[in-house]
Design a protein around this motif. Structure first.
Motif, PDB file in Angstrom:
ATOM      1  N   MET A 210       4.206 -12.317 -15.229  1.00 17.42           N
ATOM      2  CA  MET A 210       4.856 -11.826 -16.571  1.00 17.42           C
ATOM      3  C   MET A 210       3.884 -12.216 -17.628  1.00 17.42           C
ATOM      4  O   MET A 210       3.614 -13.530 -17.795  1.00 17.42           O
ATOM      5  CB  MET A 210       6.353 -11.848 -16.702  1.00 17.42           C
ATOM      6  CG  MET A 210       7.268 -11.551 -15.651  1.00 17.42           C
ATOM      7  SD  MET A 210       8.969 -11.596 -15.846  1.00 17.42           S
ATOM      8  CE  MET A 210       8.966 -10.342 -17.050  1.00 17.42           C
ATOM      9  N   SER A 211       3.865 -11.628 -18.829  1.00 16.15           N
ATOM     10  CA  SER A 211       3.516 -12.059 -19.952  1.00 16.15           C
ATOM     11  C   SER A 211       4.391 -13.155 -20.828  1.00 16.15           C
ATOM     12  O   SER A 211       5.518 -12.777 -20.566  1.00 16.15           O
ATOM     13  CB  SER A 211       3.135 -10.874 -21.155  1.00 16.15           C
ATOM     14  OG  SER A 211       4.218 -10.237 -21.758  1.00 16.15           O
ATOM     15  N   PRO A 212       4.028 -13.776 -21.868  1.00 18.40           N
ATOM     16  CA  PRO A 212       4.980 -14.508 -22.689  1.00 18.40           C
ATOM     17  C   PRO A 212       6.189 -13.617 -23.108  1.00 18.40           C
ATOM     18  O   PRO A 212       7.378 -13.854 -23.056  1.00 18.40           O
ATOM     19  CB  PRO A 212       4.228 -15.231 -23.618  1.00 18.40           C
ATOM     20  CG  PRO A 212       2.883 -15.407 -23.087  1.00 18.40           C
ATOM     21  CD  PRO A 212       2.661 -14.196 -22.059  1.00 18.40           C
ATOM     22  N   LEU A 213       5.876 -12.468 -23.678  1.00 16.53           N
ATOM     23  CA  LEU A 213       6.917 -11.708 -24.258  1.00 16.53           C
ATOM     24  C   LEU A 213       7.636 -11.076 -23.322  1.00 16.53           C
ATOM     25  O   LEU A 213       9.052 -10.971 -23.377  1.00 16.53           O
ATOM     26  CB  LEU A 213       6.225 -10.435 -25.159  1.00 16.53           C
ATOM     27  CG  LEU A 213       6.874  -9.378 -25.634  1.00 16.53           C
ATOM     28  CD1 LEU A 213       7.996 -10.020 -26.654  1.00 16.53           C
ATOM     29  CD2 LEU A 213       6.189  -8.418 -26.405  1.00 16.53           C
ATOM     30  N   GLU A 214       7.186 -10.469 -22.051  1.00 12.33           N
ATOM     31  CA  GLU A 214       8.227 -10.155 -20.987  1.00 12.33           C
ATOM     32  C   GLU A 214       9.204 -11.290 -20.516  1.00 12.33           C
ATOM     33  O   GLU A 214      10.323 -11.045 -20.425  1.00 12.33           O
ATOM     34  CB  GLU A 214       7.329  -9.610 -20.042  1.00 12.33           C
ATOM     35  CG  GLU A 214       6.380  -8.397 -20.256  1.00 12.33           C
ATOM     36  CD  GLU A 214       5.367  -7.684 -19.361  1.00 12.33           C
ATOM     37  OE1 GLU A 214       5.083  -6.830 -19.318  1.00 12.33           O
ATOM     38  OE2 GLU A 214       5.124  -8.871 -18.483  1.00 12.33           O
ATOM     39  N   ALA A 215       8.495 -12.349 -20.249  1.00 16.74           N
ATOM     40  CA  ALA A 215       9.449 -13.372 -19.596  1.00 16.74           C
ATOM     41  C   ALA A 215      10.426 -13.844 -20.841  1.00 16.74           C
ATOM     42  O   ALA A 215      11.597 -14.001 -20.547  1.00 16.74           O
ATOM     43  CB  ALA A 215       8.414 -14.704 -19.478  1.00 16.74           C
ATOM     44  N   GLY A 216       9.887 -14.068 -21.960  1.00 14.67           N
ATOM     45  CA  GLY A 216      10.942 -14.714 -23.079  1.00 14.67           C
ATOM     46  C   GLY A 216      12.058 -13.361 -23.208  1.00 14.67           C
ATOM     47  O   GLY A 216      13.252 -13.751 -23.513  1.00 14.67           O
ATOM     48  N   GLY A 217      11.745 -12.174 -23.153  1.00 10.24           N
ATOM     49  CA  GLY A 217      12.495 -11.183 -23.315  1.00 10.24           C
ATOM     50  C   GLY A 217      13.499 -10.902 -22.378  1.00 10.24           C
ATOM     51  O   GLY A 217      14.832 -10.646 -22.746  1.00 10.24           O
TER      52      GLY A 217
END
Length: 447
Positions: free
Chosen positions: A273-280
């Motif tokens: 996952m990207s940081p945005l995907e993981a964070g979201g």
């Protein structure tokens, strides 16, 4: 109802501020808590970029996540609580916001590990002032019938702050990667992870004007600041119930920070996952469960008090910690990113609910003169055990017990499950006493 409490049954429950002024204070304090958790936890989203940029190991990163923040947070907690018990609480909070915001900006500008570590220490020092002063201020602003609800709303700041750190952090990193921040003076030339720290640090300074309208409520039933010996005697009363709640929050904090410190890294390393995907995904998980736990836990505990009396509030901690055991156990078997998020949501539901209810239980068990000090003591224990040990135990368990850094997920589950089981053991004596009070009130009502 004959067994319901009156508003004057508790120390410090004289005429409250309440009304619009009290709720305005709760909302502004909630925003401050949100910003503090964002500044505290945003590091978890950029572990690998920091490690690469400063050439650090996972263990050094864990020190920045945990001990660098926790040591001073723990050492400064009780002095900050004592200060809040005698000084203007609003001004104490404003000073803390100024310090931790400047220190977060310093994290983004740090050229090496020692400088970054010093900046994280300063973040911890500033944030140590917030929760003791804010909790004491809220307790003095509301009657016993509304305290759980008010503290539950305040605690939403921790829930949304955790989600904000991960989601907004992911958004900022995405903007940085797209070059959208490049034209901004001073910030544009920085690496993406540095831009993130600077921006979230600056955001905290915008809170300061809002605090100018926060009222400082009267401190009722005061007889002067208690000496430390008097504080210790009160904490040890009733078979050490208050100390047990302090300790159990620290023990459970080990699991909290073991999970939240490494979940973004797990999702990025093992699930692509990207940081945005993981964070979201994590933000959605903790926000949904956290809102239910904070508001629902506060409302339910107030309902218990109105119906069966103050001593029964602690009973709800039994259910909270059972939920954390279920969430930690499920983490062992979660195979997809969605299953991991659901397991974490179950953990957060119990942990955050226990945090809110435990806060009220502690403050209702002590006099006005030591409320902020008591909360500060609980934060000190949480910092030493939870923040200090949680992030660092995960890589240690993974490498030395489970065979390597590839065992990150079972290491997280192992640490959190052990913490939840120990928390249940520690809290059982006061819960058992609360259950006895609940039975007595139920029998009295039936008669």
């Amino acid at each position: 109802m004959g067994n319901a409490i009156a508003d004057n049954d508790l120390p410090g429950s004289g005429r409250p501020v309440s009304g619009a002024a009290g709720w305005y204070a709760v909302v502004v304090l909630c925003l401050a808590l949100l910003v503090s958790f964002t500044d505290r936890l945003v590091i978890n989203l950029v572990v690998d970029p920091i490690r690469a940029g400063l050439e650090l190991t996972d263990f050094e990163i864990s020190l920045l996540q945990g001990a660098g923040f926790a040591v001073i947070f723990a050492l400064a907690g009780v002095p900050c609580g004592r200060l809040a018990d005698r000084a203007n609480r609003r001004n104490v909070i404003m000073a803390g916001i100024t310090l931790w915001s400047a220190a977060t900006i310093g994290c983004g500008l740090a050229p090496d590990f020692p400088t970054f570590f010093a900046a994280r220490v300063s973040v911890g020092l500033g944030e140590a002032a917030l929760v003791p002063a804010a909790s004491s201020l809220i307790i003095d602003s509301f009657s016993p019938r509304l305290r759980g609800t008010a503290l539950g709303v305040f605690s939403l700041g921790a829930t949304f702050g955790t989600g904000t750190a991960l989601f907004v952090g992911g958004v900022v990193l995405a903007w940085s990667s797209a070059g959208l921040l490049a034209p901004i003076p001073f910030i544009g030339p920085l690496a993406p992870w540095r831009q993130l720290f600077v921006l979230v640090g600056i955001s905290g300074l915008f809170l300061l004007p809002l605090f100018l309208l926060v009222p400082e409520p009267a401190r009722h039933h005061r007889s002067g600041l208690l000496p430390i010996a008097g504080v210790l005697r009160r904490l040890g009363a009733g078979n050490g119930a208050v100390l047990r709640v302090c300790l159990v929050k620290g023990v459970l904090g080990i699991g909290d920070y073991a999970l939240i410190s490494w979940l973004p890294t797990l999702l990025q390393r093992s699930h692509g996952m990207s940081p945005l995907e993981a964070g979201g995904l994590i933000a959605l998980s903790i926000t949904a469960s956290g809102v239910v736990a904070s508001v629902g836990g506060g409302l339910l505990s107030d309902l218990f008090v109105r119906r069966w009396g103050v001593p029964t509030r602690v009973v709800l901690l039994l259910g909270c910690y059972a939920l954390t055991i279920a969430g930690a156990s499920t983490s062992f078997f979660a195979a997809t990113e969605q299953q991991i998020a659901l397991a974490f949501a179950g953990w957060a539901l119990g942990s955050i609910g226990g945090y809110v209810i435990g806060h009220v239980v502690m403050q209702e068990s002590v006099p006005n003169e030591m409320r902020a000090t008591t909360i500060a003591l609980s934060l000190t224990v949480t910092a030493l055990l939870g923040i200090g040990l949680g992030p660092s135990l995960v890589p240690l368990v993974a490498v030395h017990i489970l065979g390597g850094e590839a065992s990150l997920q079972p290491a997280m589950a192992t640490v959190s499950l052990a913490a939840a089981l120990l928390a249940l053991v520690v809290i059982w004596p006061p819960v058992r006493k609360g259950l006895a009070a609940l039975r007595n009130e139920a029998l009295r009502a039936a008669a």
